[in-house]
Design an enzyme around this catalytic site. Sequence first.
Site, short mmCIF file in Angstrom:
data_model
loop_
_atom_site.label_atom_id
_atom_site.label_comp_id
_atom_site.label_asym_id
_atom_site.label_seq_id
_atom_site.Cartn_x
_atom_site.Cartn_y
_atom_site.Cartn_z
N ASP A 141 3.72 -7.40 -19.20
CA ASP A 141 3.05 -8.44 -18.39
C ASP A 141 3.41 -8.36 -16.91
O ASP A 141 4.44 -7.81 -16.52
CB ASP A 141 3.48 -9.83 -18.89
CG ASP A 141 2.78 -10.21 -20.19
OD1 ASP A 141 2.26 -9.30 -20.86
OD2 ASP A 141 2.79 -11.41 -20.52
N HIS A 183 8.23 -7.37 -19.47
CA HIS A 183 7.63 -7.41 -18.13
C HIS A 183 7.96 -6.11 -17.40
O HIS A 183 9.14 -5.80 -17.21
CB HIS A 183 8.15 -8.62 -17.34
CG HIS A 183 7.82 -9.92 -18.00
ND1 HIS A 183 8.56 -10.42 -19.07
CD2 HIS A 183 6.83 -10.81 -17.79
CE1 HIS A 183 8.02 -11.57 -19.46
NE2 HIS A 183 6.97 -11.83 -18.71
ZN ZN Z 1 3.32 -13.54 -16.99
#
Ligand code: ZN
Length: 582
Positions: free
Chosen positions: A42, A184
């Site tokens: 992400d 992430h």
């Molecule tokens: Zn996010």
Amino acid sequence: MNRKTGKRITAAVLTLVLLLGMAGTAPPARAAAKKLAAITFDDGPGPYTDRLLDGLKARGVKATFFMLGSRAEAYPEVVKRVYREGHQVANHSYGHPDLTTLSDAGVRSQIQTTNQILDRTCGKGTSYLVRSPYGSENSRTRSLIGAPLIFWSVDPLDWKYRNAETVKQNILRDTFDGAIVLVHDIHSTSVDGALAAIDALKSRGYELVTVRELFRRRGKALQKGADHYSCKPTGKDLGPVKAPVITNEAESGRLKITITAQAGARIYYSIDGSALNGESKRYTGPFYADSPCTVRAVAAFDMNGSRSEEAMAAITRPTAKAPRIQVENGILTLKNVTEGARVFYTLDGTAATTASTEYTGPVELSPGTVISACAGGGELLSSGEARAVYSHRGNFFRDIFPGQWYYSDADRAVSEGYLYGMGDGLFAPEKPVTRGQLVTFLYRYSGEQAAVEELGALPFADVAPEEYYGEAVAWAYGRGIVSGYSETVFRPERKVTREEMSVIFAKFLRYRGTPVPDSKGAAKKYLDSEKISPWAMESVEQMTAWGLLAGDTNGKFLPGAGSTRGQAASVLMRLADLVVSS
Ligand code: ZN
């Protein structure tokens, strides 16, 4: 060393399972379902995404990237690489707001703006899975987004710990068969931790796939506007998308390309070397390509996240040149052959192929023979077809053939010397005829000679007596067959119109004393008769009544249209027949 040994053992076990499955009495099952998991990244792309992509590539792993539109705009080359390398591109909003706090228009804009940015890489109209920032959503945002919503079942809190080992351990602790893992790629430690976790998961028998593949392989649909956290085993594994197979074969002088893929998969391809995406050409059946070229193809259930590795075929086989057909004194020779090529021909009007008669030396022809030839054989692709005719009157043409309406008249006009060919077997039937040329054709046909006084009396400043049409114009003007645009202007290079041709030919026939039929009103049958100039009307009607000129297939005379060499030859030969019979 250890890893290599491990791989060999795994392969041996798989083989054994397959053999047992086949030996059993139960219906043969597919290979045992693999443990699958989807790792997702992400908030990128970012400065570490390229390193992550290198690591995924080295491991043969496909992942899903929930991108922010704002980051995708900043790293367009990375977006392209993510897509090109077969990962799934997905939507994580434009600027990472809590969507539940936005207006309807605000939610739509966050999603749609990002879709449009991603479309630049994936192709217009690609559908993207969506993950709401912070996992924050409600029924309103779900329905506004209108795409499958992807959450996660494993959260290593990588953004908080910023420690690769912790990230790896947390992923390993929580991952189960069918899990969706959240990481992430904007933290260097997350990239390292995720790659280390992938190695460990693989050694535990996991295959890491995109979110779309996780669901497709298990036969589960992703629902629009619904939340998805994982995809647990269903007892079914449809297996990875197999790369398509590209084959080629020479056919009729061109290269026929066939691409095959597994049932249910669509094939996307390009032949100009361009990268494939959702807007690429869809394969619907064999097609032809010119050599050399590069064919690229993938098989896909969805180009974004559920597609095969790319298959590529470079077509480099050289193509033979078409042979040169020559006919002299009824003897056919085929020349100018590519080294190493064999030459083939037919004499029955059908197109030559490499299955036709092989040429081994000069061939004697009878008049009225259509020759077709091609070259090929060995490693060479066969050439295109060369075609020519040794005509019924013994002329050689490359551009007119029996069956064309003007063929016999053109053949006859050339044989009798009224029209000449353009050299090298060309008749140029579609070439427009000029006023100077038309008068010259008629002059040659007439068999008459311009008188010396006619040559001297030529009033036109634009007709030099030494031009090829000089004598002809002098003869025709002296006998009232042609007139100029004015007293001093003839315009010999101007294209002759059909009504001008009518006037010149009709005047010639009257000069020769050909009986004039009752032709009053004969032009009325033409739908465009009102377009015929008054000065041409009588001649058009007489030409019509003589049967020398007629309308086109739509019933029009087209008085202002130009006349071609094919038409002029045809009308001249009909005129010659009329003169003989009257
Ligand atoms: Zn996010």
